[in-house]
Scaffold this active site. Structure first.
Site, PDB file in Angstrom:
ATOM      1  N   GLY A 148       1.027  -1.239   0.041  1.00  0.00           N
ATOM      2  CA  GLY A 148      -0.051   0.078  -0.146  1.00  0.00           C
ATOM      3  C   GLY A 148       0.906   1.031  -0.049  1.00  0.00           C
TER       4      GLY A 148
ATOM      5  N   GLY B 252       0.839   4.336  -1.389  1.00  0.00           N
ATOM      6  CA  GLY B 252      -0.043   5.500  -1.494  1.00  0.00           C
ATOM      7  C   GLY B 252       0.710   6.943  -0.811  1.00  0.00           C
ATOM      8  N   ALA B 253       0.197   7.607  -0.406  1.00  0.00           N
ATOM      9  CA  ALA B 253       0.838   8.882   0.167  1.00  0.00           C
ATOM     10  C   ALA B 253       1.871   8.472   1.225  1.00  0.00           C
ATOM     11  CB  ALA B 253      -0.076   9.986   0.623  1.00  0.00           C
ATOM     12  N   MET B 254       1.267   7.889   2.245  1.00  0.00           N
ATOM     13  CA  MET B 254       2.113   7.455   3.553  1.00  0.00           C
ATOM     14  C   MET B 254       3.060   6.387   3.062  1.00  0.00           C
ATOM     15  SD  MET B 254       1.382   9.376   5.820  1.00  0.00           S
ATOM     16  CE  MET B 254       1.631   8.679   7.398  1.00  0.00           C
ATOM     17  N   GLY B 255       2.607   5.426   2.535  1.00  0.00           N
ATOM     18  CA  GLY B 255       3.649   4.206   2.259  1.00  0.00           C
ATOM     19  C   GLY B 255       4.714   4.610   1.454  1.00  0.00           C
TER      20      GLY B 255
ATOM     21  N   LYS C  30      -6.922   8.288  18.594  1.00  0.00           N
ATOM     22  CA  LYS C  30      -6.717   8.952  17.281  1.00  0.00           C
ATOM     23  C   LYS C  30      -8.300   8.793  16.605  1.00  0.00           C
ATOM     24  CE  LYS C  30      -3.539   9.770  13.411  1.00  0.00           C
ATOM     25  NZ  LYS C  30      -2.612   9.205  12.523  1.00  0.00           N
TER      26      LYS C  30
ATOM     27  N   ASN D 299     -13.108  14.377  11.058  1.00  0.00           N
ATOM     28  CA  ASN D 299     -13.185  13.868   9.723  1.00  0.00           C
ATOM     29  C   ASN D 299     -14.661  13.696   9.162  1.00  0.00           C
ATOM     30  OD1 ASN D 299     -10.587  13.109  10.112  1.00  0.00           O
ATOM     31  ND2 ASN D 299     -10.561  11.537   8.940  1.00  0.00           N
TER      32      ASN D 299
ATOM     33  N   SER E  90      -8.600  14.025   5.860  1.00  0.00           N
ATOM     34  CA  SER E  90      -8.497  13.037   4.611  1.00  0.00           C
ATOM     35  C   SER E  90      -9.949  12.618   4.207  1.00  0.00           C
ATOM     36  CB  SER E  90      -7.505  11.877   5.030  1.00  0.00           C
ATOM     37  OG  SER E  90      -8.168  11.306   6.331  1.00  0.00           O
TER      38      SER E  90
ATOM     39  N   GLU F 270     -13.059   5.995   5.041  1.00  0.00           N
ATOM     40  CA  GLU F 270     -12.638   4.808   6.155  1.00  0.00           C
ATOM     41  C   GLU F 270     -13.573   4.990   7.460  1.00  0.00           C
ATOM     42  OE1 GLU F 270      -8.428   6.264   6.733  1.00  0.00           O
ATOM     43  OE2 GLU F 270      -7.757   4.297   6.142  1.00  0.00           O
TER      44      GLU F 270
HETATM   45  P1  NAD Z   1      -3.717   6.840  -0.136  1.00  0.00           P
HETATM   46  O1  NAD Z   1      -5.287   7.091  -0.321  1.00  0.00           O
HETATM   47  O2  NAD Z   1      -2.769   7.959  -0.547  1.00  0.00           O
HETATM   48  O3  NAD Z   1      -2.985   5.496  -0.382  1.00  0.00           O
HETATM   49  C1  NAD Z   1      -3.790   4.157  -0.068  1.00  0.00           C
HETATM   50  C2  NAD Z   1      -3.729   3.322  -1.260  1.00  0.00           C
HETATM   51  O4  NAD Z   1      -4.607   3.920  -2.157  1.00  0.00           O
HETATM   52  C3  NAD Z   1      -2.841   3.262  -1.911  1.00  0.00           C
HETATM   53  O5  NAD Z   1      -2.536   1.522  -2.399  1.00  0.00           O
HETATM   54  C4  NAD Z   1      -2.796   4.029  -3.362  1.00  0.00           C
HETATM   55  O6  NAD Z   1      -1.791   3.487  -4.254  1.00  0.00           O
HETATM   56  C5  NAD Z   1      -4.111   3.714  -3.408  1.00  0.00           C
HETATM   57  N1  NAD Z   1      -4.769   4.898  -4.301  1.00  0.00           N
HETATM   58  C6  NAD Z   1      -4.666   6.138  -3.985  1.00  0.00           C
HETATM   59  N2  NAD Z   1      -5.377   6.845  -4.869  1.00  0.00           N
HETATM   60  C7  NAD Z   1      -5.565   6.076  -5.898  1.00  0.00           C
HETATM   61  C8  NAD Z   1      -6.176   6.080  -7.038  1.00  0.00           C
HETATM   62  N3  NAD Z   1      -6.646   7.608  -7.630  1.00  0.00           N
HETATM   63  N4  NAD Z   1      -6.577   5.214  -8.016  1.00  0.00           N
HETATM   64  C9  NAD Z   1      -6.160   3.929  -7.433  1.00  0.00           C
HETATM   65  N5  NAD Z   1      -5.674   3.779  -6.093  1.00  0.00           N
HETATM   66  C10 NAD Z   1      -5.334   4.820  -5.394  1.00  0.00           C
HETATM   67  O7  NAD Z   1      -3.617   6.743   1.908  1.00  0.00           O
HETATM   68  P2  NAD Z   1      -2.699   7.268   2.552  1.00  0.00           P
HETATM   69  O8  NAD Z   1      -3.010   8.634   2.919  1.00  0.00           O
HETATM   70  O9  NAD Z   1      -1.396   6.848   2.467  1.00  0.00           O
HETATM   71  O10 NAD Z   1      -3.352   6.623   3.951  1.00  0.00           O
HETATM   72  C11 NAD Z   1      -3.010   5.233   4.518  1.00  0.00           C
HETATM   73  C12 NAD Z   1      -3.274   5.150   5.955  1.00  0.00           C
HETATM   74  O11 NAD Z   1      -2.473   5.969   6.590  1.00  0.00           O
HETATM   75  C13 NAD Z   1      -5.044   5.467   6.133  1.00  0.00           C
HETATM   76  O12 NAD Z   1      -5.243   4.509   6.992  1.00  0.00           O
HETATM   77  C14 NAD Z   1      -4.740   6.787   6.647  1.00  0.00           C
HETATM   78  O13 NAD Z   1      -5.898   7.307   7.309  1.00  0.00           O
HETATM   79  C15 NAD Z   1      -3.566   6.906   7.445  1.00  0.00           C
HETATM   80  N6  NAD Z   1      -2.861   7.931   7.643  1.00  0.00           N
HETATM   81  C16 NAD Z   1      -2.756   8.995   6.624  1.00  0.00           C
HETATM   82  C17 NAD Z   1      -2.124  10.153   6.937  1.00  0.00           C
HETATM   83  C18 NAD Z   1      -1.690  11.292   5.667  1.00  0.00           C
HETATM   84  O14 NAD Z   1      -1.270  12.294   6.060  1.00  0.00           O
HETATM   85  N7  NAD Z   1      -2.002  10.892   4.461  1.00  0.00           N
HETATM   86  C19 NAD Z   1      -1.523  10.348   8.266  1.00  0.00           C
HETATM   87  C20 NAD Z   1      -1.619   9.417   8.975  1.00  0.00           C
HETATM   88  C21 NAD Z   1      -2.289   8.352   8.900  1.00  0.00           C
END
Ligand code: NAD
Length: 310
Positions: free
Chosen positions: A7, A9-12, A186, A194, A259, A271
């Site tokens: 996963g 995305g932004a955080m990963g 949290k 949210n 978010s 979520e």
């Molecule tokens: P994200 O939406 O950026 O990514 C999560 C997944 O969704 C990834 O696999 C990503 O590739 C996929 N994704 C994102 N956009 C997409 C699109 N347009 N089409 C297809 N797939 C898509 O999520 P995140 O912000 O990284 O959050 C991950 C976890 O961390 C969540 O539980 C979130 O609540 C938590 N979190 C986020 C933050 C933050 O600042 N973003 C901070 C603390 C905790």
């Protein structure tokens, strides 16, 4: 350490870049094909606080293409994507890596333990943050910290190794004394800010300026308190309310849209089932009345359906 970010995305992606820069062998694993292709073609583009862009060469794979083993899998999908990602990574999990998640929401342990023994699971919370600009591109702001704990500490001797690895990457990780209390705290904050900011289409400061914000807040958190008490989880509605009130000023998070608001604006699922929805389900199971959280989860789902239909 050999680390998979499941996963990315932004955080990963933010975690992956930092861990790779510290010398770890990092693979980003994601189901978003355009994102995986962009990272492999151009590197992961990171826009930093000062607006500068830098591309970091990284390896990204779809889950079905992963063949190697890992010491640690960091699960950073959204909560509702976690079960599918773990199913997709069945072969990787067969080699018994530690599995860490810092995703928001309650109930992640229940999801992970369907796929991984409790003795391999580590959970926590983080105040690092990040945003997705588009495929292969994130924008990062500020710094953060991590608090984490093994789900079965007696059978997980290597937590110090994980903490050292995160800290060698400058991630400010420390062990939690009561990680479930931290997760519920949290989730309580997120279930107020949210959910209401999304339903009312406002930012955190605008929510805090409402004359009835406290009534809205208490409707959610009094039920959190009753459910947490029944489930024997340490929770203080008044501490969470103080934390929420501290977010209202422009100097903290007043100008920020949570978010869930961003997910709704982007027509992506939220979520909520792991926030208000989780407490509504657990309350029902335990015989604790939870009408406000139940209706708020329903309202968010109604809004999801409306924006998707447009
Ligand atoms: P994200 O939406 O950026 O990514 C999560 C997944 O969704 C990834 O696999 C990503 O590739 C996929 N994704 C994102 N956009 C997409 C699109 N347009 N089409 C297809 N797939 C898509 O999520 P995140 O912000 O990284 O959050 C991950 C976890 O961390 C969540 O539980 C979130 O609540 C938590 N979190 C986020 C933050 C933050 O600042 N973003 C901070 C603390 C905790």
């Amino acid at each position: 350490m050999k680390i998979a970010i499941a996963g990315a995305g932004a955080m990963g992606s933010r975690f992956g870049v930092k861990l790779q820069a510290a010398g770890n062998d990092v693979t980003l694993i994601d189901n978003w094909a355009d994102h995986v292709a962009a990272i492999n073609a151009n590197g992961l583009m990171v826009t930093s606080d000062d607006g500068k862009d830098q591309a970091y060469p990284m390896t990204a794979l779809a889950p079905k293409d992963v063949t190697t083993t890992f010491d640690l899998v960091i699960l950073f999908t959204k909560t509702m994507q976690m079960d599918q990602m773990l199913t997709d990574l069945h072969a990787v999990l067969a080699n018994h890596p530690a599995v860490l998640t810092l995703a928001n929401g309650i109930g992640n342990v229940e999801t992970i333990e369907k796929h991984v023994p409790r003795s391999q699971i580590v959970v926590g919370t983080t105040v690092w943050s990040s945003g997705l600009v588009g495929p292969g591109h994130i924008k990062v702001t500020g710094t953060g910290s991590i608090s984490l704990q093994a789900v079965d500490p007696a059978n997980f001797p290597n937590l110090d190794d994980i903490i050292s690895t995160l800290n060698a990457a400058g991630m400010n990780a420390s062990p939690a004394d009561d990680v479930m209390a931290a997760i519920w705290k949290k989730a309580g904050l997120n279930s107020v800010l949210n959910t209401y900011c999304t339903l009312l289409n406002c930012n955190i400061g605008e929510f805090g300026a409402l004359p009835n914000w406290r009534d809205l807040n208490d409707a959610v958190l009094d039920e959190f308190q009753a459910v947490a008490d029944a489930a024997k989880i340490t929770f203080s509605a008044s501490d969470v309310t103080t934390l929420i009130a501290a977010q209202f000023s422009p100097e903290t998070n007043g100008g920020h849209y949570p978010s869930m608001h961003q997910d709704m604006a982007n027509h992506r699922p939220t979520e909520v089932d792991f926030l208000n929805g989780y407490v509504a389900r657990l309350g029902k199971k335990l015989g604790v009345p939870v009408p406000h959280n139940a209706i708020l989860a329903q309202l968010i789902h109604s809004q999801e359906a409306l924006v998707t239909a447009k």
